[in-house]
Design a protein around this motif. Structure first.
Motif, mmCIF file in Angstrom:
data_model
loop_
_atom_site.group_PDB
_atom_site.id
_atom_site.type_symbol
_atom_site.label_atom_id
_atom_site.label_comp_id
_atom_site.label_asym_id
_atom_site.label_seq_id
_atom_site.Cartn_x
_atom_site.Cartn_y
_atom_site.Cartn_z
ATOM 1 N N VAL A 1 9.381 5.209 4.343
ATOM 2 C CA VAL A 1 10.094 6.268 2.849
ATOM 3 C C VAL A 1 11.125 7.001 4.342
ATOM 4 O O VAL A 1 11.480 7.437 4.505
ATOM 5 C CB VAL A 1 9.837 6.558 2.155
ATOM 6 C CG1 VAL A 1 10.604 7.625 1.521
ATOM 7 C CG2 VAL A 1 9.728 5.609 1.393
ATOM 8 N N ALA A 2 9.625 7.494 5.238
ATOM 9 C CA ALA A 2 9.191 8.747 6.138
ATOM 10 C C ALA A 2 11.003 8.770 7.534
ATOM 11 O O ALA A 2 11.324 9.589 7.873
ATOM 12 C CB ALA A 2 7.904 9.601 6.504
ATOM 13 N N LYS A 3 11.110 7.506 7.728
ATOM 14 C CA LYS A 3 11.485 6.530 8.428
ATOM 15 C C LYS A 3 13.009 7.205 8.186
ATOM 16 O O LYS A 3 13.976 7.464 9.036
ATOM 17 C CB LYS A 3 11.923 5.114 9.258
ATOM 18 C CG LYS A 3 10.437 5.206 9.266
ATOM 19 C CD LYS A 3 10.274 3.152 9.422
ATOM 20 C CE LYS A 3 8.576 2.698 10.263
ATOM 21 N NZ LYS A 3 9.270 1.406 10.786
ATOM 22 N N ASP B 1 0.749 -1.327 0.258
ATOM 23 C CA ASP B 1 -0.003 -0.095 0.196
ATOM 24 C C ASP B 1 1.038 0.518 -0.159
ATOM 25 O O ASP B 1 1.902 1.410 0.807
ATOM 26 C CB ASP B 1 -0.593 0.549 0.991
ATOM 27 C CG ASP B 1 -1.955 1.353 0.900
ATOM 28 O OD1 ASP B 1 -1.419 2.045 1.906
ATOM 29 O OD2 ASP B 1 -3.058 2.020 0.094
ATOM 30 N N GLU B 2 0.805 2.243 -0.764
ATOM 31 C CA GLU B 2 1.682 3.111 -1.126
ATOM 32 C C GLU B 2 1.203 4.637 0.554
ATOM 33 O O GLU B 2 2.410 4.533 0.191
ATOM 34 C CB GLU B 2 0.434 3.964 -2.554
ATOM 35 C CG GLU B 2 1.649 5.880 -2.514
ATOM 36 C CD GLU B 2 0.747 6.887 -3.395
ATOM 37 O OE1 GLU B 2 1.401 7.919 -3.476
ATOM 38 O OE2 GLU B 2 0.599 6.172 -3.999
ATOM 39 N N ALA B 3 0.473 4.830 1.122
ATOM 40 C CA ALA B 3 0.607 4.563 2.218
ATOM 41 C C ALA B 3 1.436 4.763 3.239
ATOM 42 O O ALA B 3 2.441 4.636 4.257
ATOM 43 C CB ALA B 3 -0.338 5.046 3.099
ATOM 44 N N ALA B 4 1.272 3.183 3.171
ATOM 45 C CA ALA B 4 2.599 1.797 4.151
ATOM 46 C C ALA B 4 3.776 1.774 3.723
ATOM 47 O O ALA B 4 4.984 2.283 4.265
ATOM 48 C CB ALA B 4 1.902 0.776 3.359
ATOM 49 N N PRO C 1 9.438 10.627 -3.233
ATOM 50 C CA PRO C 1 11.140 9.825 -3.576
ATOM 51 C C PRO C 1 10.551 8.206 -3.950
ATOM 52 O O PRO C 1 11.159 7.680 -4.919
ATOM 53 C CB PRO C 1 11.060 9.446 -2.048
ATOM 54 C CG PRO C 1 9.660 10.410 -1.443
ATOM 55 C CD PRO C 1 9.173 11.263 -2.050
ATOM 56 N N LEU C 2 8.801 8.192 -4.646
ATOM 57 C CA LEU C 2 8.396 6.936 -5.131
ATOM 58 C C LEU C 2 7.769 7.783 -6.586
ATOM 59 O O LEU C 2 7.722 6.830 -7.360
ATOM 60 C CB LEU C 2 6.815 7.049 -4.264
ATOM 61 C CG LEU C 2 7.033 6.067 -2.464
ATOM 62 C CD1 LEU C 2 5.414 5.644 -1.503
ATOM 63 C CD2 LEU C 2 8.150 5.378 -2.485
#
Length: 523
Positions: free
Chosen positions: A17-19, A9-12, A80-81
C-alpha cells in the motif's frame, strides 16, 4: 492475477500500500493495484475502494498512505487497512493519489477477483458477473482456480461464462476462442450478444464465422423472448383490466345499468389503502407488510356501502331509462371525485409496496416484477371466487335467475329489488378491492378511476355483457393486443386502434364473444 489461498501478511500488505506514495504515473499505480489484488486478502478492498472513489492520500511529511475525507480546509484521515481513525491534516499537508477511468476499471476488476474466494456464494456470483461484464485476459488463471474449487452449480456456470469472456479478449488459440463462443451462445442474453459483437468486429477466419453464427442464433432467440415479454406485459395489463371490469360485468349484466361511477369505486378502494397505510405508519410500523391484507376487506366494505347507497338512493328510480342512468351516475362520479379532493387534496398520495411485492426476478430472458405477478394471481383468485358465488350459491342462483327473466324470477318469490341492490353493492365492492391492487402500480389520485372506466366498458362489451368468462378472455385479449400494438403505433394510437377493432367486431357480433341471454340483452 488474483487469489491466494490464505490472507497475506499485514506487514507485506502495508508495504504494498505504501507504494502508492511513490508512483509516478497511472501504469505504476495500476501495477500496485494488481499487486494488492494478487494477495487475495479481503483487507485490500478498503484502500482499493478509496482509490477508486478518489479518497486515497499520502502525507507529504512521511509518505504514509491514508484514506481521507475532505472537510473544508482539513482532511479527516483513517488507516487504509483497518479504517481506524488517524487524526486530521491540513489539505496542504497531504496529496491525493491520482486516478483515471482506466485505473478505476482495473480496480473494479481487482475487487471482483478478490471476492472469488469469498465464503458467501452470493459474493462469488456477484464477482463472476462483474468479471463477465469487464473481461480481462489476466483473470483467466484466477477464474480457472475458482471454477475448480466451486461447488455451487449456478456460481460455477457464471464463472465459466466469465472465463469465456476473458478468453475472447486474450491471445489464446482459436480453438479456445471457439469453445468460449459456444459458452456465450448458450448463455444467449444481450450481454453475451455484446461480447460476441466485439469479437466479430476484430476477428477473422473461423472465429469470426463462429461469432457471426452465434450472434444470429442469439438474435433469433431474443426475438422470441421479446415476444414473450410482450405477452407477459399484455397478461399483466389484462389482469388489471379484469379487476377493474369484473364488477362492472355483473352489474351491467344483471341490472343493465351503465354505471359511469364505477371508476370512482376503484378510486375509493385505492384511497382506503392509503388511509390504512397511513394509520399503520403512525401507529404500528411493524404491520406494514400486512397493510394490503388489512385494506382488502375494508376497501370492499367502503366501496360496497357507497354502491349500495347509490343504488337505493338514485338508480332504483331510473330502471329502464339507460340514458338517465348514465347521466346520473356520471354526476355521482363528479361528486365523489370532488369529495375526495376536498378530504385528501388534489395531489397524488403515496401508497407503498410491501416487501413481498417489491423487486423483480428473471425467468429466462423475461423480467417479471413481483407486484404485477401478485396482482395477476389476485385477479384470478377474485375471478374464481366470484364464479363460485355465481354458480354454487343460492344468491348467485337468484342473480342468474333475475338476469335470465326478471318477471319470472319475481313471480317465483325472488325479491328482485334487493337482488339488484346487493348485486350493485357486490360489483362496487369488487371495484374497491381492484383499487387496492391498482394502488400498487398507479398513482393514487382523485382521477385514478377515470383511466380505467373506458377500458372496463370495452372489456365487458367485447367479452359479452354479464358473462364472467367473457370478461376474463376479453381483458387478457385486449391487454395483449394493446402491448403488441404500442411499439408500432404508440400508446394513444394503439388504444384508438383497439377501439376501432372492437367497433368492427361488435358490428359482426353485437353480443360480444360470449353472448348472454337475459334482460340486458332482450331489452
Amino acid at each position: 492475477m488474483f487469489l491466494s489461498p490464505a490472507a497475506a501478511d499485514e506487514a507485506a500488505l502495508r508495504t504494498a500500500v505504501a507504494k502508492f506514495a511513490t508512483v509516478k504515473n497511472f501504469p505504476e499505480t495500476e501495477a500496485v493495484v494488481r499487486e494488492l489484488a494478487a494477495t487475495g486478502d479481503p483487507a485490500v478492498a478498503r484502500p482499493l475502494t478509496a482509490l477508486s472513489d478518489g479518497d486515497l492520500y499520502f502525507r507529504k511529511a512521511d509518505a504514509a498512505v491514508l484514506i481521507g475525507k475532505e472537510s473544508g480546509q482539513t482532511v479527516k484521515l483513517a488507516d487504509p487497512l483497518t479504517g481506524a481513525e488517524a487524526g486530521t491534516a491540513a489539505k496542504a499537508e497531504v496529496a491525493k493519489v491520482k486516478v483515471n477511468n482506466s485505473l478505476r476499471r482495473a480496480i473494479r476488476e481487482a475487487l471482483g477477483g478478490l471476492t472469488l474466494s469469498s465464503p458467501d456464494p452470493a459474493a462469488r456470483l456477484a464477482a463472476a458477473q462483474t468479471m463477465f461484464k469487464a473481461p480481462d485476459a489476466n483473470s483467466i488463471e484466477a477464474l480457472d482456480a475458482a471454477i475448480l474449487n466451486e461447488t455451487v452449480a449456478s456460481v460455477k456456470k457464471q464463472l465459466e461464462q466469465a472465463r469465456a469472456a476473458a478468453v475472447l479478449v486474450s491471445d489464446l488459440p482459436a480453438s479456445e476462442k471457439l469453445a468460449a463462443i459456444a459458452v456465450l451462445e448458450a448463455r444467449g442474453d444481450r450481454d453475451a450478444l455484446s461480447q460476441l459483437t466485439a469479437v466479430q468486429a476484430k476477428s477473422d477466419g473461423a472465429v469470426k464465422d463462429a461469432a457471426t453464427a452465434a450472434i444470429n442464433t442469439i438474435n433469433s432467440s431474443l426475438a422470441l423472448w421479446a415476444a414473450g415479454q410482450n405477452v407477459w406485459y399484455g397478461i399483466s395489463l389484462g389482469s388489471v383490466l379484469l379487476l377493474a371490469a369484473i364488477g362492472l360485468a355483473i352489474t351491467f349484466g344483471v341490472m343493465g345499468v351503465i354505471n359511469m361511477a364505477h371508476g370512482e369505486m376503484v378510486m375509493l378502494g385505492a384511497y382506503t389503502t392509503y388511509v390504512v397505510q397511513e394509520v399503520i405508519r403512525s401507529s404500528a410500523p411493524g404491520l406494514f407488510d400486512w397493510s394490503l391484507a388489512i385494506a382488502l376487506p375494508l376497501a370492499f366494505l367502503v366501496a360496497a356501502a357507497v354502491g349500495f347507497a347509490i343504488e337505493r338512493g338514485i338508480i332504483r328510480f331510473l330502471y329502464g331509462r339507460p340514458l338517465e342512468t348514465l347521466l346520473a351516475t356520471w354526476g355521482v362520479s363528479l361528486i365523489i371525485q370532488q369529495a375526495v379532493r376536498t378530504i385528501f387534496g388534489p395531489t397524488n398520495r403515496e401508497v407503498g409496496n410491501p416487501s413481498w411485492m417489491s423487486g423483480a426476478f428473471e425467468l429466462g430472458q423475461l423480467s417479471i416484477t413481483w407486484n404485477r405477478l401478485w396482482i395477476l394471481c389476485f385477479a384470478l383468485a377474485v375471478f374464481f371466487v366470484l364464479l363460485f358465488v355465481m354458480k354454487r350459491t343460492p344468491w348467485g342462483l337468484q342473480m342468474r335467475a333475475v338476469t335470465a327473466n326478471r318477471r319470472m324470477a319475481a313471480s317465483m318469490g325472488i325479491r328482485t329489488p334487493w337482488v339488484d341492490a346487493l348485486t350493485f353493492a357486490l360489483g362496487s365492492g369488487i371495484a374497491g378491492i381492484a383499487g387496492v391492487a391498482l394502488s400498487q402500480i398507479d398513482n393514487v389520485s382523485p382521477n385514478l378511476g377515470q383511466g380505467y372506466i373506458i377500458d372496463s366498458f370495452m372489456v365487458v362489451v367485447f367479452g359479452g355483457v354479464g358473462n364472467l368468462w367473457g370478461t376474463l378472455v376479453g381483458a387478457l385479449s385486449l391487454g395483449i393486443l394493446n402491448k403488441f400494438l404500442e411499439p408500432y403505433a404508440g400508446a394513444v394510437l394503439g388504444k384508438i386502434l383497439v377501439l376501432v377493432l372492437i367497433i368492427l367486431f361488435i358490428q359482426k357480433r353485437p353480443r360480444g364473444l360470449f353472448a348472454l341471454k337475459g334482460r340486458a340483452v332482450e331489452a
